[in-house]
Design a protein around this motif. Structure first.
Motif, PDB file in Angstrom:
ATOM      1  N   LEU A 196       0.841  -1.190   0.000  1.00  0.00           N
ATOM      2  CA  LEU A 196       0.000   0.000   0.000  1.00  0.00           C
ATOM      3  C   LEU A 196       0.880   1.244   0.000  1.00  0.00           C
ATOM      4  O   LEU A 196       1.876   1.309   0.729  1.00  0.00           O
ATOM      5  CB  LEU A 196      -0.899   0.026   1.241  1.00  0.00           C
ATOM      6  CG  LEU A 196      -1.854  -1.152   1.449  1.00  0.00           C
ATOM      7  CD1 LEU A 196      -2.656  -0.949   2.731  1.00  0.00           C
ATOM      8  CD2 LEU A 196      -2.775  -1.322   0.261  1.00  0.00           C
ATOM      9  N   ILE A 197       0.523   2.208  -0.815  1.00  0.00           N
ATOM     10  CA  ILE A 197       1.199   3.502  -0.836  1.00  0.00           C
ATOM     11  C   ILE A 197       0.136   4.568  -0.617  1.00  0.00           C
ATOM     12  O   ILE A 197      -0.579   4.955  -1.550  1.00  0.00           O
ATOM     13  CB  ILE A 197       1.951   3.737  -2.162  1.00  0.00           C
ATOM     14  CG1 ILE A 197       2.979   2.621  -2.390  1.00  0.00           C
ATOM     15  CG2 ILE A 197       2.628   5.099  -2.171  1.00  0.00           C
ATOM     16  CD1 ILE A 197       3.701   2.715  -3.708  1.00  0.00           C
ATOM     17  N   ASP A 198      -0.001   4.973   0.632  1.00  0.00           N
ATOM     18  CA  ASP A 198      -1.053   5.927   1.016  1.00  0.00           C
ATOM     19  C   ASP A 198      -2.386   5.465   0.439  1.00  0.00           C
ATOM     20  O   ASP A 198      -3.091   6.222  -0.226  1.00  0.00           O
ATOM     21  CB  ASP A 198      -0.708   7.338   0.528  1.00  0.00           C
ATOM     22  CG  ASP A 198      -1.595   8.399   1.173  1.00  0.00           C
ATOM     23  OD1 ASP A 198      -2.166   8.108   2.238  1.00  0.00           O
ATOM     24  OD2 ASP A 198      -1.728   9.495   0.603  1.00  0.00           O
ATOM     25  N   ILE A 215       1.023   0.710   9.160  1.00  0.00           N
ATOM     26  CA  ILE A 215      -0.307   0.474   8.601  1.00  0.00           C
ATOM     27  C   ILE A 215      -1.317   0.484   9.745  1.00  0.00           C
ATOM     28  O   ILE A 215      -1.179  -0.250  10.725  1.00  0.00           O
ATOM     29  CB  ILE A 215      -0.371  -0.889   7.870  1.00  0.00           C
ATOM     30  CG1 ILE A 215       0.564  -0.909   6.654  1.00  0.00           C
ATOM     31  CG2 ILE A 215      -1.806  -1.208   7.461  1.00  0.00           C
ATOM     32  CD1 ILE A 215       0.086  -0.080   5.491  1.00  0.00           C
ATOM     33  N   ASP A 216      -2.335   1.335   9.646  1.00  0.00           N
ATOM     34  CA  ASP A 216      -3.391   1.393  10.650  1.00  0.00           C
ATOM     35  C   ASP A 216      -4.455   0.343  10.367  1.00  0.00           C
ATOM     36  O   ASP A 216      -4.846   0.134   9.211  1.00  0.00           O
ATOM     37  CB  ASP A 216      -4.031   2.787  10.677  1.00  0.00           C
ATOM     38  CG  ASP A 216      -3.093   3.845  11.227  1.00  0.00           C
ATOM     39  OD1 ASP A 216      -2.295   3.503  12.123  1.00  0.00           O
ATOM     40  OD2 ASP A 216      -3.156   5.001  10.763  1.00  0.00           O
ATOM     41  N   PHE A 217      -4.942  -0.296  11.426  1.00  0.00           N
ATOM     42  CA  PHE A 217      -5.956  -1.342  11.297  1.00  0.00           C
ATOM     43  C   PHE A 217      -7.225  -0.922  12.027  1.00  0.00           C
ATOM     44  O   PHE A 217      -7.181  -0.438  13.158  1.00  0.00           O
ATOM     45  CB  PHE A 217      -5.426  -2.656  11.879  1.00  0.00           C
ATOM     46  CG  PHE A 217      -6.480  -3.712  12.056  1.00  0.00           C
ATOM     47  CD1 PHE A 217      -7.189  -4.208  10.967  1.00  0.00           C
ATOM     48  CD2 PHE A 217      -6.770  -4.214  13.320  1.00  0.00           C
ATOM     49  CE1 PHE A 217      -8.155  -5.178  11.130  1.00  0.00           C
ATOM     50  CE2 PHE A 217      -7.733  -5.189  13.492  1.00  0.00           C
ATOM     51  CZ  PHE A 217      -8.430  -5.671  12.397  1.00  0.00           C
ATOM     52  N   SER A 218      -8.367  -1.095  11.362  1.00  0.00           N
ATOM     53  CA  SER A 218      -9.660  -0.808  11.982  1.00  0.00           C
ATOM     54  C   SER A 218     -10.704  -1.736  11.381  1.00  0.00           C
ATOM     55  O   SER A 218     -10.451  -2.445  10.404  1.00  0.00           O
ATOM     56  CB  SER A 218     -10.065   0.659  11.764  1.00  0.00           C
ATOM     57  OG  SER A 218     -10.212   0.939  10.380  1.00  0.00           O
ATOM     58  N   GLY A 242      -2.688   3.226   4.948  1.00  0.00           N
ATOM     59  CA  GLY A 242      -1.371   3.802   5.128  1.00  0.00           C
ATOM     60  C   GLY A 242      -0.418   3.395   4.028  1.00  0.00           C
ATOM     61  O   GLY A 242      -0.819   3.063   2.910  1.00  0.00           O
ATOM     62  N   THR A 243       0.848   3.404   4.359  1.00  0.00           N
ATOM     63  CA  THR A 243       1.909   3.025   3.427  1.00  0.00           C
ATOM     64  C   THR A 243       2.731   1.902   4.052  1.00  0.00           C
ATOM     65  O   THR A 243       3.280   2.069   5.145  1.00  0.00           O
ATOM     66  CB  THR A 243       2.817   4.225   3.112  1.00  0.00           C
ATOM     67  OG1 THR A 243       2.039   5.243   2.463  1.00  0.00           O
ATOM     68  CG2 THR A 243       3.954   3.815   2.192  1.00  0.00           C
ATOM     69  N   GLY A 244       2.774   0.784   3.375  1.00  0.00           N
ATOM     70  CA  GLY A 244       3.482  -0.369   3.909  1.00  0.00           C
ATOM     71  C   GLY A 244       3.037  -1.637   3.222  1.00  0.00           C
ATOM     72  O   GLY A 244       2.653  -1.620   2.043  1.00  0.00           O
ATOM     73  N   GLU A 245       3.042  -2.732   3.972  1.00  0.00           N
ATOM     74  CA  GLU A 245       2.755  -4.041   3.383  1.00  0.00           C
ATOM     75  C   GLU A 245       1.836  -4.844   4.288  1.00  0.00           C
ATOM     76  O   GLU A 245       1.951  -4.801   5.514  1.00  0.00           O
ATOM     77  CB  GLU A 245       4.081  -4.800   3.172  1.00  0.00           C
ATOM     78  CG  GLU A 245       3.953  -6.070   2.359  1.00  0.00           C
ATOM     79  CD  GLU A 245       5.312  -6.633   1.961  1.00  0.00           C
ATOM     80  OE1 GLU A 245       5.451  -7.865   1.922  1.00  0.00           O
ATOM     81  OE2 GLU A 245       6.229  -5.824   1.677  1.00  0.00           O
ATOM     82  N   VAL A 246       0.907  -5.573   3.671  1.00  0.00           N
ATOM     83  CA  VAL A 246      -0.007  -6.460   4.385  1.00  0.00           C
ATOM     84  C   VAL A 246       0.069  -7.840   3.736  1.00  0.00           C
ATOM     85  O   VAL A 246      -0.010  -7.951   2.511  1.00  0.00           O
ATOM     86  CB  VAL A 246      -1.464  -5.939   4.343  1.00  0.00           C
ATOM     87  CG1 VAL A 246      -2.387  -6.888   5.112  1.00  0.00           C
ATOM     88  CG2 VAL A 246      -1.558  -4.521   4.897  1.00  0.00           C
TER      89      VAL A 246
END
Length: 277
Positions: A196-198, A215-218, A242-246
């Motif tokens: 994910l990039i923003d 990465i925010d989780f909800s 967010g920006t990162g990896e899942v």
């Protein structure tokens, strides 16, 4: 290193990662040690089905690693074992982490030069190298890490994720710099590593096993309106922003259905769909 265990005729290497220490995921070609008919029958099914026994090998070169207690199978070389408590405060943090995540309180430290083999498993493993970073993983996945990596807890940041996300109030946080070994529910080549990039990722189900720390989780309704949520048939979804990896493991539910309901359960939805059409 002056000598090395000879495993070349017994195991093949699936993957390798090297930093201060070298981590390898090894695989047995087959199991042929049955001494009775029942075991031979089971091994025949295992071998024909392509199910392989795997094992993690760690090569130390005047370096240090931490293992989940009970993970060690055997080792060779000049290696010292100790448990670092870290005083009263450190002990308190370790006990709190253990109670909240289910991870064991003390992770033994192995220092020196030699080779370490973890307990073999029919499960699957993955190696990750952190560079002053952190990952949040499902509880129970941690196997081993290098000295520069710490294992702690990550509390859910909002009420929705804590109560409705099926992840529990706390997850395992792994942070620092170094190699980490995880035992994962499916082969690594079946993991969808979503970058994910923003951006926003919405998952209908609990099959995200790892996310980077930024990465925010909800948990949210699948539609902004209550009516839309009901008519879509989805209800709530896990949301990652967010920006990162899942890391997603969509095939895990297929294995669970086959194991719990039998292979016939996999064909019923398509038959019902054809009937309706």
């Amino acid at each position: 290193m002056r000598s090395s265990l000879n495993f070349t005729n017994k195991l093949s290497m699936l993957s390798e990662m090297e930093n201060d220490s070298k981590f390898q995921i090894l695989e047995y070609s087959s199991l042929n040690g049955a001494t009775d008919v029942e075991t031979a029958f089971g091994l025949n099914i295992i071998n024909k089905s392509g199910i392989k026994l795997k094992q993690i090998r760690i090569i130390l070169e005047n370096s240090e690693v931490k293992l989940e207690p009970g993970a060690l199978s055997y080792m060779k070389g000049d290696i010292d074992i100790k448990s670092k408590i870290g005083g009263v405060i450190g002990l308190g943090k370790k006990i709190l982490t253990s109670k909240l995540t289910g991870e064991t309180t003390f992770k033994s430290t192995y220092t020196g030069t030699g080779e370490i083999f973890l307990e073999p498993s029919f499960g699957h493993f993955a190696l990750i190298e952190l560079e002053d970073d952190e990952i949040i993983v499902d509880n129970g996945l941690f196997c081993a890490c290098e000295e520069g990596v710490e294992v702690g807890i990550e509390s859910q940041r909002n009420i929705s994720s804590a109560l409705l996300g099926n992840e529990g109030l706390y997850q395992t946080k792994i942070y620092g710099s170094g190699i980490v070994a995880l035992e994962i529910p499916v082969p690594e080549n079946e993991i969808f590593k979503c970058i994910l990039i923003d951006d926003t990722l919405k998952v209908d189900g609990n099959f995200a096993i790892l996310r980077t720390g930024n990465i925010d989780f909800s948990v949210e309704k699948s539609s902004k309106s209550i009516t839309g949520s009901i008519t879509s048939g989805e209800g709530l979804v896990n949301v990652y922003r967010g920006t990162g990896e899942v890391w997603l493991i969509p095939t895990k539910s297929i294995y669970d259905d086959i194991r719990n309901k039998g292979f016939d359960s996999m064909t019923k939805p398509s038959r019902e769909m054809n009937t309706e059409v």
